[in-house]
Design a protein around this motif. Structure first.
Motif, PDB file in Angstrom:
ATOM      1  N   ASN A   1       0.833  -1.193   0.000  1.00  0.00           N
ATOM      2  CA  ASN A   1       0.000   0.000   0.000  1.00  0.00           C
ATOM      3  C   ASN A   1       0.871   1.248   0.000  1.00  0.00           C
TER       4      ASN A   1
ATOM      5  N   PHE B   1       4.591   0.854   1.791  1.00  0.00           N
ATOM      6  CA  PHE B   1       4.723  -0.352   2.598  1.00  0.00           C
ATOM      7  C   PHE B   1       4.714  -1.536   1.653  1.00  0.00           C
TER       8      PHE B   1
ATOM      9  N   GLN C   1       7.554  -5.996   4.161  1.00  0.00           N
ATOM     10  CA  GLN C   1       8.784  -6.529   4.747  1.00  0.00           C
ATOM     11  C   GLN C   1       8.958  -5.918   6.119  1.00  0.00           C
ATOM     12  N   GLY C   2       8.742  -6.723   7.129  1.00  0.00           N
ATOM     13  CA  GLY C   2       8.845  -6.209   8.474  1.00  0.00           C
ATOM     14  C   GLY C   2       7.827  -5.105   8.688  1.00  0.00           C
ATOM     15  N   GLY C   3       8.219  -4.092   9.406  1.00  0.00           N
ATOM     16  CA  GLY C   3       7.278  -3.020   9.696  1.00  0.00           C
ATOM     17  C   GLY C   3       7.571  -1.752   8.952  1.00  0.00           C
ATOM     18  N   LYS C   4       8.480  -1.828   7.999  1.00  0.00           N
ATOM     19  CA  LYS C   4       8.968  -0.604   7.385  1.00  0.00           C
ATOM     20  C   LYS C   4       7.913   0.112   6.572  1.00  0.00           C
ATOM     21  N   LEU C   5       7.733   1.387   6.883  1.00  0.00           N
ATOM     22  CA  LEU C   5       6.991   2.302   6.029  1.00  0.00           C
ATOM     23  C   LEU C   5       8.057   3.262   5.533  1.00  0.00           C
ATOM     24  N   ILE C   6       8.309   3.277   4.241  1.00  0.00           N
ATOM     25  CA  ILE C   6       9.432   4.049   3.709  1.00  0.00           C
ATOM     26  C   ILE C   6       8.922   5.350   3.123  1.00  0.00           C
TER      27      ILE C   6
END
Lengths: 111, 114
Positions: free
Chosen positions: A31, A92, A95-100
């Motif tokens: 997303n 997002f 992968q893991g919790g990453k919001l880049i």
């Protein structure tokens, strides 16, 4: 490292005009989210669009997503001085919790 | 209000000092995130907790950075032997359940290392 690139870096418009900000990203996503940050304050979530959605509306906000071009745009209609802020897209990709986050677009709306 | 709170809001440290930054997430939020934001940049991911488990710490820039959330609620980000390049705003965010869901951010702690 940041995935998103936003364009333009800065935008200055008159109250009542529309503002369009663009975001491009590099990898497939789950997303994409848009956030606003007023000077000296934390980030506020505006809208979330999923990878299987193409367009979403919330009040004066319209977000589009083109997964084939890996890009999104945020349109703010009938802008107000209170819309003056930095706007960030964030992706997002599950992968893991990453919001880049991208680098942001600094919007200035003049009364 | 019932938002995410962070303390202190501002911290000035001398180079070499240790600092501890606190985050109180929204009650009941399972996921907690730390981000670092340099001036004029977007936030950079540091680490992520689901309850008390630290599931991703890939963004921590060095072993001087350490985060914990021992009881699954309040979290502390500790920076040992601070350096000038650590100067930034440290943002905490929480979300109800899903890692990819909407995040609620705190106001941040502005750290200045002299």
């Amino acid at each position: 490292s940041q995935q998103g690139e936003e364009d333009p870096q800065a935008l200055s418009i008159q109250e009542g005009e529309n503002a369009t900000m663009n975001c491009s990203y590099k990898t497939s996503i789950n997303n994409l989210q848009w956030y606003r940050q007023n000077s000296g304050r934390g980030l506020v979530h505006l809208i979330l669009i999923r990878s299987n959605e193409r367009e979403k509306h919330s009040g004066r906000l319209r977000v589009t997503l083109d997964t084939s071009k890996k890009s999104s745009s945020l349109l703010i209609t009938a802008s107000r001085a209170a819309d003056t802020a930095s706007y960030f897209c964030a992706t997002f990709y599950n992968q893991g919790g990453k919001l880049i986050f991208g680098q942001g677009t600094e919007l200035s709306v003049k009364p | 209000g019932a938002g995410v709170s962070q303390s202190p809001r501002y911290k000035v440290a001398k180079r070499g000092q240790d600092v501890a930054l606190r985050c109180d997430p929204i009650s009941g939020h399972v996921s907690l995130f730390w981000y670092q934001q340099a001036l004029g940049q977007g936030p950079e991911f540091l680490t992520y907790f689901q309850n008390e488990a630290q599931l991703d710490k890939s963004g921590l820039p060095s072993d001087r950075f350490f985060a914990e959330r021992p009881e699954g609620s309040v979290s502390t980000l500790k920076i040992q032997r601070t350096q000038q390049e650590d100067s930034a705003v440290y943002l905490c965010a929480s979300s109800l359940v899903l890692a990819g869901g909407v995040k609620f951010f705190g106001p941040g702690t502005r750290l200045t290392v002299l």
